[in-house]
Write an enzyme that holds these catalytic residues in place. Structure first.
Site, PDB file in Angstrom:
ATOM      1  N   GLU A 194       0.815  -1.218   0.000  1.00 48.05           N
ATOM      2  CA  GLU A 194       0.000   0.000   0.000  1.00 48.05           C
ATOM      3  C   GLU A 194       0.848   1.267   0.000  1.00 48.05           C
ATOM      4  O   GLU A 194       0.758   2.098   0.910  1.00 48.05           O
ATOM      5  CB  GLU A 194      -0.956  -0.014   1.197  1.00 48.05           C
ATOM      6  CG  GLU A 194      -1.956  -1.156   1.116  1.00 48.05           C
ATOM      7  CD  GLU A 194      -3.023  -1.132   2.213  1.00 48.05           C
ATOM      8  OE1 GLU A 194      -2.846  -0.395   3.192  1.00 48.05           O
ATOM      9  OE2 GLU A 194      -4.028  -1.844   2.069  1.00 48.05           O
ATOM     10  N   GLU A 207      -6.814  -7.754  -0.896  1.00 44.13           N
ATOM     11  CA  GLU A 207      -7.220  -7.694   0.516  1.00 44.13           C
ATOM     12  C   GLU A 207      -8.661  -7.249   0.604  1.00 44.13           C
ATOM     13  O   GLU A 207      -9.065  -6.276  -0.032  1.00 44.13           O
ATOM     14  CB  GLU A 207      -6.386  -6.663   1.298  1.00 44.13           C
ATOM     15  CG  GLU A 207      -4.956  -7.009   1.562  1.00 44.13           C
ATOM     16  CD  GLU A 207      -4.261  -5.954   2.426  1.00 44.13           C
ATOM     17  OE1 GLU A 207      -4.977  -5.215   3.134  1.00 44.13           O
ATOM     18  OE2 GLU A 207      -3.027  -5.867   2.369  1.00 44.13           O
TER      19      GLU A 207
END
Lengths: 670, 670, 670
Positions: A152, A305
């Protein structure tokens, strides 16, 4: 990615796995339960830097060797992460200048993740080093199926190293200071630079920031993060180049231009946490899925995710009610996801996310969540033929980071409260509601093959984007555009020649002045056919040139002026909204423009609470029917004959769905 | 404290006195008016450091000698303060590192009070020095009746000296880094420490903080402040050990664990400023008074500061309307206060608190406030026999700083908006409304002698607390407990074995998942006897084991699941609330559990607007009847015969109270 | 200024001109369009430092020579600015200590304007240098008509240099530390200073700031800015002293005491941006215009900046609808403005204010705005006889920066939410609504010649102000005063002798205590004649001495106490409001007091939506009638005979105005 898909045998199913938090005895239970759940891949080592390199240059790979072997023995592949999203405390303790500094000069402390300045050469050196060690050791491990570079990417930093890197970036972009001064319009308020050393990242100024400098800093930050990614990617590729390499992106993430990142990824991967407290979160999820399918031109993407149930980072963390995790997973698959993965496998006992749900929750295998995980794992296997297929649309919607930054990150607009995601969703939602397939495009994307292009409030757009849109209309396309588009160039300078400088010819009208509305102000709008509606929030003071009015204001100081414009342009047609119509009227106009362009919904009769989407290959179509209502049944008309992969039953005429029910029907291409 | 009480002759009555703000001529007027008001003690020198030590090592005690003598000559005792709450400007100018630094790195400037890092060795050295000088000079002054150590200990600091002290504290707590890493669950997000020098106070991180580290920092800060107190206390004790020593505490003060402090005080003392704008402030005041009586096991406590009328630190500072200051003072006395004291004697002409009311206000002796002060002084003398008596309850309520910090200071919970004081007051209020005597206990308190233990949302509780509560139920006690209790251990780690790890056996049920409610979501709840109510905010997804449902959800996805659980446990009984019942239903259930445990209110017939409380000794009971209504009279049934100390009149059958009226009735113990 | 007016030929009409943002070709178009619009003056070089001195000591005056000549050739005068409001990047890059530091220690970064610490000797040196160079070169240029010193002086700074300068300022004010300690009441909370080096600017303290220190810091900051102005003014005057010199002020600007600045200006000049989204912005504009006329005792002032339409610095920037810019300009002229000027001439393509409207907008000369500018330019010429005239009132209203700072900048009041501008406008609005001429006075102004003095909530007022107000009443004036006046002295210390210490004799009553009201609390108030009204927000607990009650509370704990007091004082009369009456009742009482003082409105019959104002000289009156309604016509009774300068038509009996219409009628003085 084909090799990866073959290896996995269809869909990737699994999640983040953090064995470093547990004793080896737990590992064996984990693997047993993974097998029970149908897990075929785990993301490993995402935050394991301190476990792998507990002191600078001292490595401990034994535990990772053991777990890699254990997973491999059990047929579970590994998406191996470089652990660089979470520098260990020894790194920042030795080099506090790695901590990101914020715009106001505050330096973060230790105790979280993503606590690095992406421009820091020290951070980059240590990151390259641990990446090299991992690649040396595991590139040819039989469990390795994919590289997960860092995590991320996101930090913004205003450090001294960032200024150095920003200058370098600007030198590449502009060459000399004269060009920079021109681009930043520095003669305003005496901001001209005479020496490169004077150029710094934009620390908080007394009031507002130069809008071009701010814009370039957003671009630079995205590129600085991308440099970090590329450095690690190139290291692992240098050892072996037949393993997919990627990082995980986030939903509506403003700080990285994923259009620039996507070509550097072997597949794009999405982390997404739709808020169960938000009744429309599945609509914005659908948009994200369409965006991610579009980022690499239709190539299936990875759902990297999601949460099995509640998250824990918000003020209020609602659970996913029974059945909703499965439905949301199938929704991602329906829009070309080739994986269903979770953060994380086993809930952590401690740390910041101790209440984040997991595939295996604190309540253990005897739990609602784990049962749903096992059930979904079984279904994913049934859907294996769908993996690798994709879809293509006749409608494109523009979603562009430059436009986003221009609208939201640079002050001084007629009004400051325009949310770019909100306006994009406002334009996307009627298309989604009518089950129209939609692709997402950038200002640099090819528009070949589309019939309709939707342009939501494209305040800032560069010359290439202007040219593409203009040519698209000239060549027969239909452009639907909203107010305050084409106003400034890519340096945030007002385009000359009267508003909207880029699109005055395209929309066939000149805007004398932008008239934001007062709070609660409502305007009557009348269509040419006498229908009435209202608008709010904004009006152009618009003067028609080649365009004609589809609707005009029926009251107020602009009474009689055009509120919606139609302009025939080349072989195409442009519909321009000069005000914020109430939603129902806007939806109707947008869908009328789509219809007039000859685009038909493949599911014109589906009930409102059922989402329909198709992916397919040359032989088959896979029709996904998803009932989002937790209370209503649904009967969905179905053309032709097919087989529901989830039940194995033949389908024709209509499909009956229970509340939260789903069908995935294979149908031969006609 | 007995000697002190004898010296004072009953109740201490007085306030903070700051003669250093006035000319000596004013002092004589002050003493004359103090005598008129019945003042028998003043707190002296609380903020006088700059007046006592105007330059480092240069002392001016002459003015203090004079005022001590003057007070003594007039029969007024002195509660002599060490002035260390307000370091002089020369100290911070010489040593700016003494200023507390905040979590974001900002350093406070000069111009207030409490502007010191409690871990600073420099601050501690200067504080010890002035304390020593004061003790040398005044320990045997005949006016000295009590030592008032510093003032309202409170500062939190993130200085370098704090990191040094924090490391020392952690070394004492954990011994080695391995244990620390385990306690802090540092394998999550790569936070492991390999060298003690890496451990720092928790500066603001990128997003949220490690919850165990945050928790330990709260504990440490309380202890660092306590170290400051102990150092000064030990100095004055080294000169003379027969004078009470204490500091003053605050209401609902989150940053110091008063359970750890109380044993180090000769008496606990409370500063309390109930907000007259808050219609319920007298209820939370009652709770504080019960807490303070409980902090030292029933020993009478001191009301050290309150306002004569309005304060000045809020946005809106409402006056105490006529009669309310007296009523509030008697309320404190009814719950075992042995003093009624004020901040401050004479209103300051300048400075931050120039509009804070005082016993002697800006309008002088010819003022409503001063008249009320004189009247109350007269009444306090009438109440002298009450001083030294106390009371004891059959109901205990848990109030614990660890639990508070766990809930409010450590992020990542299913929802973040649970206020610990609010939930405690929610549980306390029905008991108060029914005039039930209540003691307050910590997780380490002995529970012997109680029949009912109320446990409001004890999210974080250590093993000792778990053991005490469990044994209390086993041995026949009734435990009333609210949801989200017993979830994590004292290191903020989720207890294994399914929620609620600590109390699964106790409540006879397992919670699969916590379901916070959406905003405005309301659930129907049905009791076993058919009564209906509603709940909001939270539901456990609860599965009964040995427990039985007292009430179940009548709608929603959890319909049929238990909302209130009864569990027979050992010889005891547990009532567990798995949701937030509407207040009336909750109160009824709580009171039913109390009643079922055999506890009766001593004032079952008192009107709702009258508060009743009793303190006493072996011979007498003193019954306080306090009419909180400013409009309604009250007739309160009274058992037996007695004498109202305020009027001297005999009482039997019933007591009549005017609006805001009060009676204090002495009755022989039966 | 007479010479200036003669040179200009009546009203100055023009705006800020920033040719450095454009190519020379654009300059010629600019000048042509300026002439078309009737522009006779431009403000030049306001932010041109970087263009004039691109590197330290390297000057480029060629472009300015050329533009000055071009303007002069076209008959356009120049208001030449020193460019010191926007230091170039080379200055702050060489000397970062020039950047202002905020109270919390944060230092601003580059990229805006006003980014300097006014106490910085480095900044002052560079500013003096560029000012000298400009004055050397242009003092005798024929285009030069006025010097515009810097721009909108405003920065507050907490730098080290500010501390040095603050100490110097305090030494001048107080002489020695003992006096400072007394003034700041430093014996409260141990704040006494023993060495000047200990005295610093008030960095953010732990909680609230010493109120006298804060007050002095406000005064100091205004004076530090004034020092900057004076230094530059004196430089340009040293070259030539027959050119007016001034700087531009802002509306309701809290950080500079314009009463102290005005004597140093040859004329006062106002930048004002009334918010079109605020329906009452023309009323507060009228107050500003009256203030600016009053700042130099009735001398005409300059409207230096306004917007042609929308601004761009707010969250929502509404356009000025057609006709409103003209009406607002005439409103300024009606209250003695001698100029109508704009920011800016030509809209900037880039930079922070790219969407700020301009005389020549992005849409070019063929635009609504430019047409309105041309029309107004034509009208300004017709009004030339009005220039230089002024007006005088019988009513004065107190508006005082010390009082403002006392109320809003120093914490610890009974309530903190009193807005000084709001209360001033509350008192001004009924006078404005009734077309009463009003002058604005400071606490140091002479009150000779006024019949009524209005004193809105003068919490902090020095002895001179107290004396002036008291003498004004003694000598026969009517004083209208609101609660919480005269409470503290100029050091923010409560005046002794009971509230309100300064005015107890004047109002004939003592206030025992201030009783702020609870939110939503409403009190009934009854006038002596039986009329009823209500009040909120505040009550004095007031005890009449020589005063009598005009109204009393009819309910609540203060029932029967006075709510409005009348006191005959000397030859005068005082009306004191002890509570916040509802607006209509307050207005009626205020106007009754005005009427009782023998003051009559010159326009008693004007419709409510028409504003009437007069300016004149010994021979003529110029009556301005301004219809603020966008929808209603108006017929305004007119006494005598005159000529409407805008139409040239004779007027008698009544004047008819269209919506947004205006008339300016010349009438011989009777």
């Amino acid at each position: 990615m084909d090799a990866f898909r073959n290896r996995i045998g269809g869909f990737a199913y699994g999640g983040d796995y953090n064995p470093e938090q547990w004793e080896p005895a737990v590992w064996r239970e984990d693997v047993r339960l993974m097998r029970e759940a149908g897990v075929n891949i785990v993301s490993l080592g995402v935050f394991a830097w301190a476990s792998l390199e507990p002191e600078p240059g001292k490595y401990e790979f034994g535990w990772l060797d053991e777990i890699m072997d254990l997973l491999h023995e059990n047929g579970i592949s590994v998406n191996l992460a470089t652990p660089t999203a979470a520098p260990p405390v020894w790194l920042t303790h030795l080099h506090p200048e790695v901590f990101p500094v914020m715009a106001d000069g505050e330096r973060f402390g230790f105790g979280n993740r993503l606590h690095y300045d992406p421009s820091s050469p020290i951070y980059r050196e240590y990151a390259a080093n641990i990446t090299t060690k991992l690649a040396e050791r595991y590139s040819f491990h039989p469990a390795l199926a994919m590289w997960h570079i860092s995590n991320e990417y996101g930090p913004t930093a205003y450090n001294e190293a960032a200024s150095v890197n920003f200058r370098r970036w600007l030198q590449r972009r502009y060459g000399d200071l004269e060009t920079l001064n021109e681009a930043w319009y520095t003669r305003f308020w005496s901001q001209s630079y005479t020496d490169w050393d004077q150029v710094e990242v934009p620390h908080i100024p007394r009031t507002w920031m130069n809008p071009a400098r701010r814009l370039d800093f957003k671009r630079f930050t995205s590129d600085a993060l991308l440099e970090c990614y590329l450095a690690e990617r190139d290291i692992v590729r240098s050892f072996r180049d037949d393993i997919p390499v990627l990082t995980n992106f986030m939903r509506f993430f403003k700080h990285a231009d994923y259009w620039k990142w996507a070509p550097e990824e072997d597949a794009v991967a999405l982390d997404i946490y739709p808020n169960p407290a938000d009744a429309d979160s599945h609509v914005s999820a659908a948009f994200q899925y369409d965006l991610f399918r579009s980022l690499k031109g239709g190539q299936p993407w990875l759902l990297m995710e999601q949460a099995a149930s509640a998250v824990s980072q918000w003020q209020l963390n609602i659970v996913k009610e029974p059945g909703r995790m499965r439905l949301g997973s199938l929704q991602a698959v329906s829009r070309a996801a080739d994986s269903v993965m979770f953060f994380q496998w086993r809930a952590s006992r401690g740390g910041q996310e101790r209440f984040h749900s997991a595939m295996l929750p604190h309540s253990g295998p005897d739990s609602r969540t784990f049962r749903e995980i096992v059930d979904l794992g079984r279904e994913m296997k049934l859907l294996a033929p769908v993996a690798g297929t994709t879809s293509r649309a006749e409608i494109a919607i523009l979603f562009d980071w430059d436009g986003w930054w221009g609208l939201e990150e640079t002050a001084g607009l007629p009004r400051q409260d325009l949310s770019y995601p909100d306006t994009v969703m406002r334009h996307y939602t009627p298309l989604w509601s009518n089950n129209h397939p939609v692709d997402v495009v950038s200002a640099s994307s090819s528009l070949d093959g589309y019939k309709v292009l939707v342009v939501p409030n494209a305040y800032l757009i560069g010359d290439e984007g202007v040219r593409r849109i203009t040519e698209f209309a000239e060549n027969g396309g239909t452009v639907v555009m909203s107010f305050f588009s084409g106003v400034v160039d890519e340096c945030n300078r007002v385009r000359p020649g009267g508003y909207p400088g880029a699109f005055r010819q395209l929309i066939g009208a000149k805007v004398d002045e932008y008239w934001p509305a007062r709070p609660h102000e409502v305007f009557s709008v009348e269509f040419a056919d006498g229908r009435r509606t209202t608008s709010t929030w904004w009006r152009d003071d618009l003067h028609l040139e080649t365009g004609t009015a589809l609707a005009t204001y029926a009251d107020g100081l602009l009474a009689g002026r055009a509120a919606v414009v139609e302009n025939r342009f080349g072989a195409g047609r442009v519909v321009y909204f000069a005000t914020l119509l109430e939603q129902a009227a806007f939806d109707a106009e947008l869908l009328a423009a789509v219809s007039a362009a000859g685009v038909r919904s493949p599911f014109p009769q589906a009930p409102a609470h059922v989402e329909c989407a198709v992916r397919g290959d040359e032989e088959h179509e896979y029709v996904f029917l998803l009932n989002h209502s937790g209370e209503l049944d649904a009967s969905v008309p179905f053309e032709g004959e097919g087989t529901d992969l989830l039940t194995g039953q033949a389908v024709s005429g209509a499909v009956e769905l229970a509340p939260l029910g789903a069908a995935v029907i294979r149908r031969a291409r006609s």
